[in-house]
Design a protein around this motif. Structure first.
Motif, short mmCIF file in Angstrom:
data_model
loop_
_atom_site.label_atom_id
_atom_site.label_comp_id
_atom_site.label_asym_id
_atom_site.label_seq_id
_atom_site.Cartn_x
_atom_site.Cartn_y
_atom_site.Cartn_z
N ASN A 178 18.93 6.91 7.80
CA ASN A 178 19.33 8.11 7.06
C ASN A 178 19.09 9.40 7.83
N ARG A 205 -1.95 4.67 2.68
CA ARG A 205 -3.11 4.74 1.80
C ARG A 205 -3.70 3.34 1.60
N GLY A 251 6.16 -0.42 -4.55
CA GLY A 251 7.56 -0.43 -4.99
C GLY A 251 8.36 0.74 -4.44
N ASP A 254 9.91 3.17 -0.98
CA ASP A 254 10.79 2.91 0.17
C ASP A 254 10.10 2.05 1.21
N GLU A 265 11.58 -1.54 2.21
CA GLU A 265 12.17 -1.61 3.57
C GLU A 265 11.40 -2.56 4.46
N ARG A 289 3.57 -2.84 -9.60
CA ARG A 289 2.82 -2.66 -10.85
C ARG A 289 3.70 -2.34 -12.05
N ARG A 290 4.96 -1.98 -11.79
CA ARG A 290 5.89 -1.71 -12.91
C ARG A 290 7.05 -2.70 -12.82
N ARG A 301 10.68 2.23 -7.07
CA ARG A 301 10.82 3.65 -6.77
C ARG A 301 11.76 3.85 -5.57
N ARG A 338 9.45 12.92 1.66
CA ARG A 338 8.86 12.75 3.01
C ARG A 338 9.77 11.88 3.85
N GLN A 339 10.58 12.53 4.65
CA GLN A 339 11.57 11.87 5.49
C GLN A 339 11.52 12.51 6.88
#
Ligand code: NAP
Length: 306
Positions: free
Chosen positions: A49, A116, A152, A154, A158, A175-176, A180, A283-284
């Motif tokens: 991208n 993290r 969940g 990117d 990926e 967790r869901r 995202r 954040r890209q």
């Protein structure tokens, strides 16, 4: 002691773009980088991208091209670690590094962020022994193995997709029940027969003798816990900014990201933050580079006004 108009800390896309702009503005600038130029993007196998590369580009190639472009405009780069920053009474920034002291009239923090940690039992113990934060770096160790990817966003989806090329099965634990990650990569992941989604579930524990052998998972809806055989665990649960140096120096948000204005200026005049270390919603690579351009321009304006 070295004295510079501008010091850029970090040579990822934000720092390198700042160096390109500062070089073209003929500023007296120094870039300090702990490792090799490129930053986090070096761990990305393919970037699809970033405009201008219709067939995608590897993180390594893109950062090499950025570094080459910065060098063309005279980038001076040293390999060092910044250990401390102090703001003197006259506004100059005193940087203590493991390669001596450097005085800068303006500083751009382009120090990025790191994956993290989840903080679960076994995560620290098995780091490098089956627990990883970088599929591009460690994926090859998991050929024909059972791997679990946690998260969940990117990165999780990926990197999970990347792992399907090597691993026997990739179990993505989220967790869901909704990802995202960007829709395009979600679609690819859902269509990949090697990818299995485990919804509404968290990682409780990583178990094994000397290396990872099992994961204990908990369904957050039913409370059921099951222990499953696993060879590898890849954790992608967000980012921690590399902003420890700025604690008590500039204003940070509750997660440690630098709070900046529209021109990347922090709460201290002459200290700017660009890229992932800055509080922002996206954040890209593209907006890390944009931040670098804005920060170098703002630093030049700041120096002009002094
Ligand atoms: P992210 O977007 O913040 O996603 C973190 C994921 O981890 C979320 O799905 C989150 O769940 C989950 N999570 C967080 N804490 C958790 C916990 N304690 N237990 C279980 N799950 C937890 O992080 P990222 O994927 O590392 O991406 C970081 C940034 O880089 C993002 O802005 C992303 O868009 C960008 N990025 C972009 C690309 C690309 O465009 N190609 C590639 C990689 C990264 P919830 O969804 O429930 O919050």
């Amino acid at each position: 002691m070295t004295e510079k108009d501008l010091v850029i800390i970090g040579a990822g896309p934000a720092g390198l773009t700042a160096a390109i702009y500062a070089g073209r503005a003929r500023m007296n600038v120094l870039v300090i980088e702990r490792l090799a130029p490129g930053g986090q993007v070096l761990t990305t196998e393919k970037i699809e991208n970033y405009p201008g590369f219709p067939d995608g580009v590897s993180g390594y190639e893109l950062s090499s091209l950025m570094a080459k472009q910065a060098e063309k405009f005279g980038m001076e780069l040293i390999n060092a670690s910044v250990l401390d920053i102090k703001v003197a009474d006259d506004g100059k920034k005193i940087l203590k590094t493991d390669d001596g002291e450097i005085i800068a009239r303006a500083v751009i923090f382009a120090t990025g962020a790191n994956p993290r940690k989840l903080g679960v039992e076994g995560e620290k113990e098995f780091a490098g022994k089956g627990v990883s934060y970088c599929a591009t770096c460690d994926g090859a160790f998991f050929r024909d193995k059972e791997v679990y990817v946690i998260g969940g966003g990117d990165s999780a989806v990926e990197e999970g997709l990347f792992l399907t090329r090597l691993a026997k099965k990739v179990h993505l634990v989220h967790r869901r029940d909704e990802l995202r990650a960007a829709m395009l990569i979600q679609e690819r992941a859902r269509a990949n027969p090697k990818m299995e989604f485990i919804w509404n579930t968290i990682l409780l524990r990583i178990e094994g003798d000397k290396i990872v052998e099992r994961v204990a998972l908990k369904n957050v809806r039913t409370g059921a816990v099951e222990t499953l055989p696993a060879d590898g665990v890849f954790i992608y649960v967000g980012l921690t900014p590399n902003s420890a140096l700025l604690e008590g120096v500039v204003e940070l948000d509750e997660n440690g990201f630098v709070i900046t204005d529209e021109t990347t200026g922090s709460s201290v005049p002459g200290i700017f933050a660009a890229g992932d270390v800055r509080r922002k919603t996206l954040r890209q690579v593209i907006n890390a580079a944009a931040d670098g351009a804005i920060a170098a321009t703002a630093a030049r304006n700041y120096l002009d006004e002094l």
